[in-house]
Scaffold this motif. Structure first.
Motif, PDB file in Angstrom:
ATOM      1  N   SER A 107       0.470   3.539  -6.483  1.00 59.23           N
ATOM      2  CA  SER A 107       0.801   3.966  -7.804  1.00 59.23           C
ATOM      3  C   SER A 107      -0.570   4.190  -8.666  1.00 59.23           C
ATOM      4  N   ARG A 108      -0.351   4.628  -9.754  1.00 62.74           N
ATOM      5  CA  ARG A 108      -1.701   5.035 -10.503  1.00 62.74           C
ATOM      6  C   ARG A 108      -1.537   4.844 -11.786  1.00 62.74           C
ATOM      7  N   ASP A 109      -2.197   4.609 -12.692  1.00 60.48           N
ATOM      8  CA  ASP A 109      -2.266   4.487 -14.013  1.00 60.48           C
ATOM      9  C   ASP A 109      -3.529   5.275 -14.492  1.00 60.48           C
ATOM     10  N   ASN A 110      -3.173   6.503 -15.167  1.00 60.49           N
ATOM     11  CA  ASN A 110      -4.196   7.604 -15.297  1.00 60.49           C
ATOM     12  C   ASN A 110      -5.132   7.153 -16.757  1.00 60.49           C
ATOM     13  N   ALA A 111      -4.270   6.405 -17.458  1.00 67.68           N
ATOM     14  CA  ALA A 111      -4.841   6.072 -18.725  1.00 67.68           C
ATOM     15  C   ALA A 111      -6.087   4.932 -18.530  1.00 67.68           C
ATOM     16  N   LYS A 112      -5.635   4.111 -17.723  1.00 68.83           N
ATOM     17  CA  LYS A 112      -6.611   3.020 -17.372  1.00 68.83           C
ATOM     18  C   LYS A 112      -7.468   3.057 -16.169  1.00 68.83           C
ATOM     19  N   ASN A 113      -7.355   4.276 -15.299  1.00 66.53           N
ATOM     20  CA  ASN A 113      -8.136   4.890 -14.345  1.00 66.53           C
ATOM     21  C   ASN A 113      -7.924   3.590 -13.354  1.00 66.53           C
ATOM     22  N   THR A 114      -6.857   3.248 -12.774  1.00 63.56           N
ATOM     23  CA  THR A 114      -6.528   2.176 -11.946  1.00 63.56           C
ATOM     24  C   THR A 114      -5.619   2.750 -10.970  1.00 63.56           C
ATOM     25  N   VAL A 115      -5.856   2.255  -9.747  1.00 63.26           N
ATOM     26  CA  VAL A 115      -4.675   2.471  -8.572  1.00 63.26           C
ATOM     27  C   VAL A 115      -4.390   1.264  -7.731  1.00 63.26           C
ATOM     28  N   HIS A 116      -3.016   1.180  -7.455  1.00 64.34           N
ATOM     29  CA  HIS A 116      -2.288   0.157  -6.834  1.00 64.34           C
ATOM     30  C   HIS A 116      -1.812   0.508  -5.490  1.00 64.34           C
ATOM     31  N   LEU A 117      -1.985  -0.455  -4.667  1.00 65.69           N
ATOM     32  CA  LEU A 117      -1.194  -0.613  -3.410  1.00 65.69           C
ATOM     33  C   LEU A 117      -0.295  -1.861  -3.060  1.00 65.69           C
ATOM     34  N   GLN A 118       0.936  -1.424  -3.247  1.00 64.56           N
ATOM     35  CA  GLN A 118       1.811  -2.596  -2.885  1.00 64.56           C
ATOM     36  C   GLN A 118       2.263  -2.647  -1.358  1.00 64.56           C
ATOM     37  N   MET A 119       1.901  -3.472  -0.780  1.00 64.60           N
ATOM     38  CA  MET A 119       2.127  -3.664   0.970  1.00 64.60           C
ATOM     39  C   MET A 119       3.030  -4.691   0.976  1.00 64.60           C
ATOM     40  N   THR A 120       4.238  -4.371   1.669  1.00 66.90           N
ATOM     41  CA  THR A 120       5.201  -5.038   2.169  1.00 66.90           C
ATOM     42  C   THR A 120       5.440  -4.965   3.570  1.00 66.90           C
ATOM     43  N   SER A 121       6.128  -5.976   4.195  1.00 63.37           N
ATOM     44  CA  SER A 121       6.379  -6.012   5.448  1.00 63.37           C
ATOM     45  C   SER A 121       5.137  -5.696   6.415  1.00 63.37           C
ATOM     46  N   LEU A 122       4.139  -6.686   6.127  1.00 67.61           N
ATOM     47  CA  LEU A 122       2.704  -6.647   6.755  1.00 67.61           C
ATOM     48  C   LEU A 122       2.770  -7.003   8.047  1.00 67.61           C
ATOM     49  N   LYS A 123       2.017  -6.216   8.764  1.00 68.51           N
ATOM     50  CA  LYS A 123       2.175  -6.630  10.168  1.00 68.51           C
ATOM     51  C   LYS A 123       0.500  -6.973  10.574  1.00 68.51           C
ATOM     52  N   PRO A 124       0.579  -7.664  11.778  1.00 65.55           N
ATOM     53  CA  PRO A 124      -0.907  -8.139  12.148  1.00 65.55           C
ATOM     54  C   PRO A 124      -1.998  -7.002  12.190  1.00 65.55           C
ATOM     55  N   GLU A 125      -1.387  -5.718  12.636  1.00 65.66           N
ATOM     56  CA  GLU A 125      -2.166  -4.456  12.719  1.00 65.66           C
ATOM     57  C   GLU A 125      -2.750  -3.912  11.479  1.00 65.66           C
ATOM     58  N   ASP A 126      -2.090  -4.358  10.274  1.00 67.65           N
ATOM     59  CA  ASP A 126      -2.493  -3.972   9.212  1.00 67.65           C
ATOM     60  C   ASP A 126      -3.925  -4.546   8.759  1.00 67.65           C
TER      61      ASP A 126
END
Length: 121
Positions: free
Chosen positions: A70-89
């Protein structure tokens, strides 16, 4: 120039979740694409997910359905929500931007310093 600062990495058990954030600052007119790449030890840096200024996401097949960018253009930020994480991540995750900088007046790729994500089994 564009400076990218990541936050949110850490250690998590398999099946858990983490949220990465990245803030862009510096001298630029606009940012077209922002996103995340990752690099595991001994491997090349690979795409995780990107998102355009219009909000169109692109995901690597390995993370599709588990990660959300996701991204907030006004704040120049980007986020990555990671779920069901695996060791290979497990990898160092790098924030990325493609922006038109004021110094060069051209479109330029920029990278953050990276944040470690470790998923234990």
């Amino acid at each position: 120039q564009v400076q990218l600062v990541e936050s949110g990495g850490g250690l998590v058990q398999a099946g858990g979740s983490l949220r990465l954030s990245c803030a862009a600052s510096g001298s630029f007119f606009s940012i077209n694409t922002m996103g995340w790449y990752r690099q595991a030890p001994g491997k090349q840096r690979d795409l995780v997910a990107t998102i355009t200024s219009g909000g169109s996401p692109n995901y690597a097949g390995a993370v599709k359905g588990r990660f959300t960018i996701s991204r907030d253009n006004a704040k120049n930020t980007v986020h990555l929500q990671m779920t069901s994480l695996k060791p290979e991540d497990t990898a160092v995750y790098y924030c990325y931007s493609f922006a038109r900088t004021t110094v060069l007046n051209s479109w330029t790729n920029s990278w953050g310093q990276g944040t470690q994500v470790t998923v234990s089994s």
